[in-house]
Design an enzyme around this catalytic site. Structure first.
Site, mmCIF file in Angstrom:
data_model
loop_
_atom_site.group_PDB
_atom_site.id
_atom_site.type_symbol
_atom_site.label_atom_id
_atom_site.label_comp_id
_atom_site.label_asym_id
_atom_site.label_seq_id
_atom_site.Cartn_x
_atom_site.Cartn_y
_atom_site.Cartn_z
ATOM 1 N N LYS A 198 0.880 -1.133 0.004
ATOM 2 C CA LYS A 198 0.186 -0.112 0.079
ATOM 3 C C LYS A 198 0.498 1.139 0.170
ATOM 4 O O LYS A 198 1.901 1.373 1.150
ATOM 5 C CB LYS A 198 -1.137 -0.224 1.259
ATOM 6 C CG LYS A 198 -1.562 1.390 1.576
ATOM 7 C CD LYS A 198 -2.360 1.006 2.583
ATOM 8 C CE LYS A 198 -3.595 2.438 2.724
ATOM 9 N NZ LYS A 198 -4.438 2.456 3.423
ATOM 10 N N LYS A 251 -2.105 -1.689 -3.971
ATOM 11 C CA LYS A 251 -3.123 -0.268 -3.927
ATOM 12 C C LYS A 251 -1.824 1.309 -3.518
ATOM 13 O O LYS A 251 -1.223 1.069 -3.144
ATOM 14 C CB LYS A 251 -3.906 -0.842 -2.627
ATOM 15 C CG LYS A 251 -4.475 0.741 -1.628
ATOM 16 C CD LYS A 251 -5.627 0.741 -1.089
ATOM 17 C CE LYS A 251 -6.201 2.378 -0.504
ATOM 18 N NZ LYS A 251 -6.296 1.849 0.997
ATOM 19 N N TYR A 316 -15.232 1.230 -7.029
ATOM 20 C CA TYR A 316 -15.965 1.320 -6.888
ATOM 21 C C TYR A 316 -17.092 0.982 -7.709
ATOM 22 O O TYR A 316 -18.232 1.523 -8.355
ATOM 23 C CB TYR A 316 -16.000 3.114 -6.264
ATOM 24 C CG TYR A 316 -14.927 3.335 -5.147
ATOM 25 C CD1 TYR A 316 -15.620 2.979 -3.757
ATOM 26 C CD2 TYR A 316 -13.707 3.193 -5.514
ATOM 27 C CE1 TYR A 316 -14.990 2.564 -2.922
ATOM 28 C CE2 TYR A 316 -13.053 3.382 -4.142
ATOM 29 C CZ TYR A 316 -13.595 3.386 -3.157
ATOM 30 O OH TYR A 316 -12.630 3.427 -2.235
HETATM 31 C C1 PBG Z 1 -7.371 3.775 5.470
HETATM 32 C C2 PBG Z 1 -7.711 3.362 3.843
HETATM 33 C C3 PBG Z 1 -7.431 4.583 3.036
HETATM 34 C C4 PBG Z 1 -8.142 3.241 1.914
HETATM 35 C C5 PBG Z 1 -8.838 2.271 2.502
HETATM 36 N N1 PBG Z 1 -8.035 2.339 3.761
HETATM 37 C C6 PBG Z 1 -6.883 5.818 2.774
HETATM 38 C C7 PBG Z 1 -5.357 5.848 3.297
HETATM 39 O O1 PBG Z 1 -5.226 5.466 3.949
HETATM 40 O O2 PBG Z 1 -5.403 7.556 4.027
HETATM 41 C C8 PBG Z 1 -8.178 4.522 0.266
HETATM 42 C C9 PBG Z 1 -9.337 3.784 -0.036
HETATM 43 C C10 PBG Z 1 -9.789 4.467 -1.741
HETATM 44 O O3 PBG Z 1 -9.233 5.893 -1.620
HETATM 45 O O4 PBG Z 1 -10.240 4.235 -1.573
HETATM 46 N N2 PBG Z 1 -6.867 2.358 5.945
#
Ligand code: PBG
Length: 327
Positions: A198, A251, A316
Site C-alpha cells: 500500500k 493499492k 467503486y
Molecule cells: C485507510 C484506508 C484508505 C483507503 C482504504 N483504507 C486511505 C488512506 O490510507 O488514507 C483508500 C481507499 C480509496 O482511496 O479508495 N486505512
C-alpha cells in the site's frame, strides 16, 4: 515471403477475438467497497465520488442485496464515524455495538452468502486521522501499541460476521499478530487479505473526504510505501505471506500495474488490486465533461488489472460494471 505473419488475422472478427482472448473479466472478479453511516433511509452523496453515497445501515443492506443479485461475491465496508466518537486511542474501533459492527451483523443476517470484507486500521476512528496510534509528544506513529488495537478490531469484526479482514494500516507485523489473535479466539475460518503493498498516494483523496479521515498533521509516509519502490513491495508481500495472509492486495491499482505483475510472478497467493477512489473520480470527472466514454474506460481499466495478474478487484465501479458484464 512477404508478411507471412499477419497478427491482424486474429483480430478480424468479434468471434476470433473472443477465441484468442487471453484474460477474462467477470462479475466474479469484483469486490464492491461501500460506505456506512448512522441514520435511517439515508443515501448521502459524496461530492468527490459522483454516484457513491454514505449509506445508513438499512440502505446498505438494500445495496448489498442488489450487488448479491448481480453476482458480486463480496462487499468491502468502511465506516463514516461521527467526529464526537473519535479519540486519540480510536476506542470506538472495537466497540462491539459500534456502527461498523452493527452494519456487519445486519448485512450478514440479511445475506449470509455474500462475503463481507472489513477494514482494519485506526483512521476512521482516530481524532489524529492516522492508521496507527500517535505519540502525543513526538508525533511518531507507534507500531507495536497499534497492533493491540488492530487485534481487538479484528476480533469484534469477526464476531460480528466478517469473512475477510483487510488490514490497511501498514504497521509491521500486523498480519501475524492479527492471525494469532484470531486463532486464539477460535476464529481460524476468518481470512486475511493484507494490504501488502500500500503506497502513500494522492489517489486516496476522495476516500478521505468520504470518511472525513485525512490526517490532522503530517502524512502517512512513515508507514505507507514510497511510490518509487517495487522491491520493497516484494519484501512486504513475502512478510505478509509468511505471517499467514490468504490474499495479497496492491493499492492503488492503475498506476501500480507493474507491482501487481511483480507480485503475481513471485507468489502463489491470490492477488487483489484496489482501484481506489481517485482512480474512480478521474474516470467520472472526464466522462462527465464529455472527454472520454466513461463506461468503456471503466471496463478497459478493470480489464487491465486482470491482464496485470490480479484475481480480483476492489472497485467503486463494481455495480455499474456488474450490470454491463451481465448484459
Ligand atoms: C485507510 C484506508 C484508505 C483507503 C482504504 N483504507 C486511505 C488512506 O490510507 O488514507 C483508500 C481507499 C480509496 O482511496 O479508495 N486505512
Amino acid at each position: 515471403m512477404l508478411n507471412i505473419s499477419r497478427p491482424r488475422r486474429n483480430r478480424k472478427s468479434d468471434a476470433i477475438r473472443r477465441l484468442v482472448r487471453e484474460t477474462h473479466l467477470g462479475v466474479n472478479d469484483l469486490i464492491a467497497p461501500l460506505f456506512v453511516r448512522e441514520g435511517v433511509s439515508l443515501r448521502e452523496p459524496i461530492k468527490t465520488m459522483p454516484g457513491v453515497c454514505r449509506l445508513s445501515i438499512d440502505e446498505l443492506v438494500k445495496e448489498c442485496r442488489e450487488l448479491f443479485l448481480l453476482g458480486v461475491p463480496c462487499v468491502a465496508l468502511f465506516p463514516a464515524i461521527e467526529d464526537k466518537l473519535k479519540d486519540q486511542k480510536a476506542s470506538e474501533a472495537y466497540n462491539p455495538n459500534g456502527l461498523y459492527q452493527r452494519a456487519i451483523r445486519e448485512v450478514k443476517n440479511a445475506l449470509p452468502e455474500l462475503m463481507i470484507m472489513t477494514d482494519v486500521a485506526l483512521d476512521p476512528y482516530s481524532s489524529d486521522g492516522h492508521d496507527g496510534l500517535v505519540d502525543p509528544k513526538t508525533g511518531e506513529i507507534l507500531n507495536d501499541p497499534t497492533l493491540e488495537v488492530l487485534a481487538k478490531m479484528a476480533i469484534v469484526q469477526s464476531r460480528a460476521g466478517a469473512d475477510i479482514l483487510g488490514p490497511s494500516d501498514m504497521m509491521d507485523g500486523r498480519v501475524g499478530f492479527i492471525r494469532d489473535a484470531l486463532d486464539e479466539e477460535n476464529l481460524m475460518n476468518v481470512a486475511i487479505m493484507s494490504y501488502a503493498a500500500k503506497y502513500a498516494s494522492s489517489f486516496y483523496g476522495p476516500f478521505r473526504d468520504a470518511l472525513n479521515s485525512a490526517p490532522k498533521s503530517g502524512d502517512k509516509k512513515t508507514y505507507q510505501m514510497d511510490y518509487a519502490n517495487v522491491r520493497e513491495a516484494l519484501r512486504e508481500a513475502y512478510l505478509d505471506e509468511s505471517e499467514g495472509a490468504d490474499i495479497l492486495m496492491v493499492k492503488p491499482g492503475l498506476p501500480y500495474l507493474d507491482v501487481i505483475k511483480t507480485l503475481r510472478d513471485n507468489t502463489t497467493l491470490p492477488i487483489a488490486a484496489y482501484n481506489v477512489s481517485g482512480e474512480y473520480a478521474m474516470v467520472k470527472a472526464a466522462s462527465e465533461r464529455g472527454m472520454i466514454d466513461g463506461d468503456k474506460a471503466m471496463i478497459e481499466m478493470l480489464w487491465a488489472f486482470k491482464r496485470a495478474g490480479s484475481d480480483m478487484i476492489l472497485t467503486y465501479f463494481a455495480k455499474e460494471a456488474a450490470i454491463l458484464l451481465n448484459e
